[in-house]
Scaffold this motif. Structure first.
Motif, mmCIF file in Angstrom:
data_model
loop_
_atom_site.group_PDB
_atom_site.id
_atom_site.type_symbol
_atom_site.label_atom_id
_atom_site.label_comp_id
_atom_site.label_asym_id
_atom_site.label_seq_id
_atom_site.Cartn_x
_atom_site.Cartn_y
_atom_site.Cartn_z
ATOM 1 N N THR A 91 0.819 -1.210 0.000
ATOM 2 C CA THR A 91 0.000 0.000 0.000
ATOM 3 C C THR A 91 0.855 1.262 0.000
ATOM 4 O O THR A 91 0.320 2.367 -0.022
ATOM 5 C CB THR A 91 -0.960 0.019 1.209
ATOM 6 O OG1 THR A 91 -0.211 -0.106 2.415
ATOM 7 C CG2 THR A 91 -1.994 -1.090 1.103
ATOM 8 N N GLY A 92 2.168 1.085 0.012
ATOM 9 C CA GLY A 92 3.074 2.227 -0.040
ATOM 10 C C GLY A 92 3.202 2.964 1.285
ATOM 11 O O GLY A 92 3.735 4.066 1.330
ATOM 12 N N LYS A 93 2.728 2.341 2.358
ATOM 13 C CA LYS A 93 2.791 2.975 3.677
ATOM 14 C C LYS A 93 4.155 2.831 4.342
ATOM 15 O O LYS A 93 4.472 3.574 5.250
ATOM 16 C CB LYS A 93 1.728 2.379 4.605
ATOM 17 C CG LYS A 93 0.317 2.684 4.177
ATOM 18 C CD LYS A 93 -0.675 2.028 5.096
ATOM 19 C CE LYS A 93 -2.090 2.276 4.607
ATOM 20 N NZ LYS A 93 -3.065 1.525 5.405
ATOM 21 N N ARG A 94 4.925 1.847 3.879
ATOM 22 C CA ARG A 94 6.239 1.614 4.468
ATOM 23 C C ARG A 94 7.314 1.719 3.407
ATOM 24 O O ARG A 94 7.153 1.262 2.282
ATOM 25 C CB ARG A 94 6.308 0.208 5.087
ATOM 26 C CG ARG A 94 5.375 -0.035 6.242
ATOM 27 C CD ARG A 94 5.745 0.713 7.502
ATOM 28 N NE ARG A 94 7.045 0.389 8.019
ATOM 29 C CZ ARG A 94 7.292 -0.531 8.935
ATOM 30 N NH1 ARG A 94 6.322 -1.236 9.444
ATOM 31 N NH2 ARG A 94 8.516 -0.723 9.352
ATOM 32 N N ASN A 95 8.400 2.323 3.786
ATOM 33 C CA ASN A 95 9.566 2.403 2.925
ATOM 34 C C ASN A 95 10.452 1.216 3.284
ATOM 35 O O ASN A 95 10.898 1.110 4.429
ATOM 36 C CB ASN A 95 10.293 3.729 3.158
ATOM 37 C CG ASN A 95 11.361 3.984 2.141
ATOM 38 O OD1 ASN A 95 11.462 3.286 1.147
ATOM 39 N ND2 ASN A 95 12.163 4.990 2.404
ATOM 40 N N ILE A 96 10.682 0.328 2.354
ATOM 41 C CA ILE A 96 11.401 -0.899 2.680
ATOM 42 C C ILE A 96 12.894 -0.775 2.397
ATOM 43 O O ILE A 96 13.317 0.014 1.561
ATOM 44 C CB ILE A 96 10.815 -2.118 1.950
ATOM 45 C CG1 ILE A 96 10.916 -1.960 0.431
ATOM 46 C CG2 ILE A 96 9.388 -2.341 2.368
ATOM 47 C CD1 ILE A 96 10.486 -3.201 -0.338
ATOM 48 N N SER A 97 13.645 -1.603 3.080
ATOM 49 C CA SER A 97 15.086 -1.639 2.867
ATOM 50 C C SER A 97 15.390 -2.427 1.599
ATOM 51 O O SER A 97 14.548 -3.173 1.088
ATOM 52 C CB SER A 97 15.772 -2.309 4.060
ATOM 53 O OG SER A 97 15.448 -3.696 4.093
ATOM 54 N N LEU A 98 16.599 -2.268 1.119
ATOM 55 C CA LEU A 98 17.025 -3.043 -0.050
ATOM 56 C C LEU A 98 17.040 -4.533 0.271
ATOM 57 O O LEU A 98 16.714 -5.359 -0.588
ATOM 58 C CB LEU A 98 18.397 -2.586 -0.521
ATOM 59 C CG LEU A 98 18.443 -1.198 -1.136
ATOM 60 C CD1 LEU A 98 19.885 -0.802 -1.440
ATOM 61 C CD2 LEU A 98 17.603 -1.145 -2.397
ATOM 62 N N LYS A 99 17.378 -4.870 1.498
ATOM 63 C CA LYS A 99 17.404 -6.277 1.907
ATOM 64 C C LYS A 99 15.999 -6.873 1.840
ATOM 65 O O LYS A 99 15.809 -7.984 1.340
ATOM 66 C CB LYS A 99 17.976 -6.413 3.312
ATOM 67 C CG LYS A 99 18.168 -7.838 3.751
ATOM 68 C CD LYS A 99 18.913 -7.909 5.057
ATOM 69 C CE LYS A 99 19.167 -9.363 5.409
ATOM 70 N NZ LYS A 99 20.135 -9.505 6.479
ATOM 71 N N SER A 100 14.995 -6.139 2.315
ATOM 72 C CA SER A 100 13.612 -6.615 2.243
ATOM 73 C C SER A 100 13.150 -6.713 0.794
ATOM 74 O O SER A 100 12.468 -7.670 0.419
ATOM 75 C CB SER A 100 12.673 -5.687 3.019
ATOM 76 O OG SER A 100 12.934 -5.756 4.394
ATOM 77 N N LEU A 101 13.515 -5.748 -0.017
ATOM 78 C CA LEU A 101 13.158 -5.787 -1.428
ATOM 79 C C LEU A 101 13.766 -7.019 -2.089
ATOM 80 O O LEU A 101 13.102 -7.717 -2.863
ATOM 81 C CB LEU A 101 13.616 -4.515 -2.147
ATOM 82 C CG LEU A 101 13.266 -4.445 -3.634
ATOM 83 C CD1 LEU A 101 11.761 -4.458 -3.848
ATOM 84 C CD2 LEU A 101 13.884 -3.211 -4.265
ATOM 85 N N GLN A 102 15.002 -7.311 -1.767
ATOM 86 C CA GLN A 102 15.662 -8.490 -2.325
ATOM 87 C C GLN A 102 14.928 -9.768 -1.911
ATOM 88 O O GLN A 102 14.704 -10.648 -2.733
ATOM 89 C CB GLN A 102 17.110 -8.561 -1.877
ATOM 90 C CG GLN A 102 17.837 -9.770 -2.429
ATOM 91 C CD GLN A 102 19.254 -9.886 -1.930
ATOM 92 O OE1 GLN A 102 19.584 -9.391 -0.848
ATOM 93 N NE2 GLN A 102 20.093 -10.533 -2.702
ATOM 94 N N LYS A 103 14.523 -9.868 -0.648
ATOM 95 C CA LYS A 103 13.791 -11.044 -0.177
ATOM 96 C C LYS A 103 12.486 -11.229 -0.955
ATOM 97 O O LYS A 103 12.136 -12.335 -1.353
ATOM 98 C CB LYS A 103 13.459 -10.918 1.310
ATOM 99 C CG LYS A 103 14.612 -11.096 2.244
ATOM 100 C CD LYS A 103 14.115 -10.799 3.644
ATOM 101 C CE LYS A 103 14.813 -11.562 4.705
ATOM 102 N NZ LYS A 103 14.238 -11.301 6.033
ATOM 103 N N ILE A 104 11.777 -10.133 -1.146
ATOM 104 C CA ILE A 104 10.489 -10.196 -1.833
ATOM 105 C C ILE A 104 10.671 -10.574 -3.300
ATOM 106 O O ILE A 104 9.999 -11.466 -3.815
ATOM 107 C CB ILE A 104 9.735 -8.861 -1.712
ATOM 108 C CG1 ILE A 104 9.341 -8.614 -0.255
ATOM 109 C CG2 ILE A 104 8.506 -8.836 -2.612
ATOM 110 C CD1 ILE A 104 8.886 -7.196 0.032
ATOM 111 N N VAL A 105 11.594 -9.896 -3.968
ATOM 112 C CA VAL A 105 11.775 -10.110 -5.402
ATOM 113 C C VAL A 105 12.421 -11.464 -5.694
ATOM 114 O O VAL A 105 11.895 -12.246 -6.491
ATOM 115 C CB VAL A 105 12.598 -8.963 -6.026
ATOM 116 C CG1 VAL A 105 12.938 -9.250 -7.473
ATOM 117 C CG2 VAL A 105 11.845 -7.646 -5.911
#
Length: 73
Positions: free
Chosen positions: A41-55
């Motif tokens: 929902t764009g409410k949280r700014n995620i870290s690159l580490k979290s982005l890597q986990k998701i992607v």
């Protein structure tokens, strides 16, 4: 538009294409389900580490593929 909103939209779009629920994507990504909701929902700014986990783990694609869309041009 802000980058976190664009990333959120891309995650949601790809999740739906792959037929995953937020809960399933969160589980595959080793991320809390409510955190996943806030990311989408764009409410949280995620870290690159979290982005890597998701992607990489959750959506099973490379970071390069994730960003190779006109949204990020």
């Amino acid at each position: 538009m802000e980058i976190q909103v664009e990333v959120a939209k891309r995650i949601k779009e790809l999740r739906k294409e792959k037929g995953l629920t937020q809960e399933a994507l969160a589980w595959k990504s080793d991320i809390d389900r409510t955190f996943m909701n806030h990311i989408e929902t764009g409410k949280r700014n995620i870290s690159l580490k979290s982005l890597q986990k998701i992607v990489v783990n959750g959506l099973e694609m490379s970071i390069a593929t994730f960003f190779s869309t006109s949204q990020f041009s």
